[in-house]
Design a protein around this motif. Structure first.
Motif, PDB file in Angstrom:
ATOM      1  N   HIS A  49      61.793  43.672  75.777  1.00  0.00           N
ATOM      2  CA  HIS A  49      62.108  42.504  75.945  1.00  0.00           C
ATOM      3  C   HIS A  49      61.379  41.129  76.468  1.00  0.00           C
ATOM      4  CE1 HIS A  49      65.522  38.780  77.386  1.00  0.00           C
ATOM      5  NE2 HIS A  49      65.455  39.537  78.579  1.00  0.00           N
ATOM      6  N   ALA A  50      60.896  41.203  77.154  1.00  0.00           N
ATOM      7  CA  ALA A  50      59.327  39.848  77.689  1.00  0.00           C
ATOM      8  C   ALA A  50      58.827  39.726  76.085  1.00  0.00           C
ATOM      9  CB  ALA A  50      58.318  41.507  77.827  1.00  0.00           C
ATOM     10  N   ALA A  51      58.435  41.302  75.079  1.00  0.00           N
ATOM     11  CA  ALA A  51      58.014  40.717  73.589  1.00  0.00           C
ATOM     12  C   ALA A  51      58.855  40.033  72.767  1.00  0.00           C
ATOM     13  CB  ALA A  51      57.803  41.809  72.849  1.00  0.00           C
ATOM     14  N   LEU A  52      60.239  40.593  72.621  1.00  0.00           N
ATOM     15  CA  LEU A  52      61.281  39.473  72.101  1.00  0.00           C
ATOM     16  C   LEU A  52      61.300  38.192  72.550  1.00  0.00           C
ATOM     17  CD1 LEU A  52      64.245  41.961  71.660  1.00  0.00           C
ATOM     18  CD2 LEU A  52      62.672  41.121  69.627  1.00  0.00           C
ATOM     19  N   GLY A  53      61.249  37.883  73.595  1.00  0.00           N
ATOM     20  CA  GLY A  53      60.991  36.292  74.558  1.00  0.00           C
ATOM     21  C   GLY A  53      59.666  35.845  74.146  1.00  0.00           C
ATOM     22  N   ALA A  54      58.969  36.393  73.895  1.00  0.00           N
ATOM     23  CA  ALA A  54      57.628  35.793  73.549  1.00  0.00           C
ATOM     24  C   ALA A  54      57.435  35.630  71.540  1.00  0.00           C
ATOM     25  CB  ALA A  54      56.576  36.220  74.011  1.00  0.00           C
ATOM     26  N   GLU A  55      57.899  36.707  71.154  1.00  0.00           N
ATOM     27  CA  GLU A  55      58.237  36.255  70.081  1.00  0.00           C
ATOM     28  C   GLU A  55      59.422  34.888  70.041  1.00  0.00           C
ATOM     29  OE1 GLU A  55      60.082  38.675  65.182  1.00  0.00           O
ATOM     30  OE2 GLU A  55      59.093  39.610  67.836  1.00  0.00           O
ATOM     31  N   ALA A  56      60.468  34.903  70.433  1.00  0.00           N
ATOM     32  CA  ALA A  56      61.295  33.447  70.187  1.00  0.00           C
ATOM     33  C   ALA A  56      60.914  32.802  70.827  1.00  0.00           C
ATOM     34  CB  ALA A  56      62.947  34.332  71.146  1.00  0.00           C
ATOM     35  N   ALA A  57      59.930  32.812  71.502  1.00  0.00           N
ATOM     36  CA  ALA A  57      59.217  30.784  72.271  1.00  0.00           C
ATOM     37  C   ALA A  57      58.496  30.855  71.304  1.00  0.00           C
ATOM     38  CB  ALA A  57      58.306  31.751  73.312  1.00  0.00           C
ATOM     39  N   GLY A  58      57.463  31.592  70.400  1.00  0.00           N
ATOM     40  CA  GLY A  58      56.585  31.475  69.532  1.00  0.00           C
ATOM     41  C   GLY A  58      57.315  30.933  67.951  1.00  0.00           C
ATOM     42  N   LEU A  59      58.577  31.612  67.504  1.00  0.00           N
ATOM     43  CA  LEU A  59      59.113  31.016  66.453  1.00  0.00           C
ATOM     44  C   LEU A  59      60.359  29.109  67.080  1.00  0.00           C
ATOM     45  CD1 LEU A  59      61.589  34.335  65.679  1.00  0.00           C
ATOM     46  CD2 LEU A  59      59.641  32.884  64.795  1.00  0.00           C
ATOM     47  N   ARG A  60      60.536  29.585  68.255  1.00  0.00           N
ATOM     48  CA  ARG A  60      61.021  28.164  68.606  1.00  0.00           C
ATOM     49  C   ARG A  60      59.743  27.118  68.986  1.00  0.00           C
ATOM     50  NH1 ARG A  60      63.014  30.739  73.660  1.00  0.00           N
ATOM     51  NH2 ARG A  60      64.810  31.580  73.430  1.00  0.00           N
TER      52      ARG A  60
END
Length: 155
Positions: A49-60
């Motif tokens: 979940h943390a990795a996906l959150g970081a990836e989502a932040a990068g994508l944003r």
């Protein structure tokens, strides 16, 4: 001492209690293993979940940068379209001025051509008149020369 039946009942209760304790220990051990497995799964899910959150932040952040680039490109396109529209307006004005100049030059050339033609005809007419006058003057000169020779002969 206690009656034999009570000691057998006590032993029986003790055995049942021991069996219950063993069963509870096994159940507790199984529950602890399950809890450990759930904690492991929870840790994996938390890290995922943390990795996906970081990836989502990068994508944003990437989407924000792309939107900024698109906005800049749209502004550039709008500026180029404005410039193109202005160039077309200026070109149309120049074409109109050129057409007007061509009409004026055509009118001037037509006038000059007709004026030159009139002048040429007038000069040709004048030249013809002068040639006739030259022929008459030559004839008169010959006549006078002949008269002069005749008059000299008479004298």
């Amino acid at each position: 001492m206690a009656p034999p039946s009570s000691s057998a009942a006590g032993r029986k209760l003790a055995i049942e209690a021991e069996e219950e304790r063993v069963s509870l220990r096994e159940e507790t051990r199984a529950l602890r293993e399950e809890a450990s497995q759930r904690d492991g799964l929870l840790a994996v899910q938390t890290s995922s979940h943390a990795a996906l959150g970081a990836e989502a932040a990068g994508l944003r952040k990437s989407v924000g940068a792309l939107r900024g680039a698109v906005a800049a490109r749209d502004a550039q396109i709008a500026a180029l379209q404005h410039d193109l529209k202005e160039e077309r307006r200026v070109s149309a004005r120049y074409l109109h001025e050129i057409a007007t100049s061509e009409k004026m030059l055509s009118t001037i050339c037509a006038y000059r051509t007709s004026d030159d033609m009139r002048d040429r005809l007038a000069l040709l007419q004048e030249n013809g008149d002068l040639e006739e006058q030259v022929v008459r003057l030559k004839a008169q000169l010959r006549r006078l020369a002949v008269e002069s020779v005749v008059a000299m002969d008479d004298d």
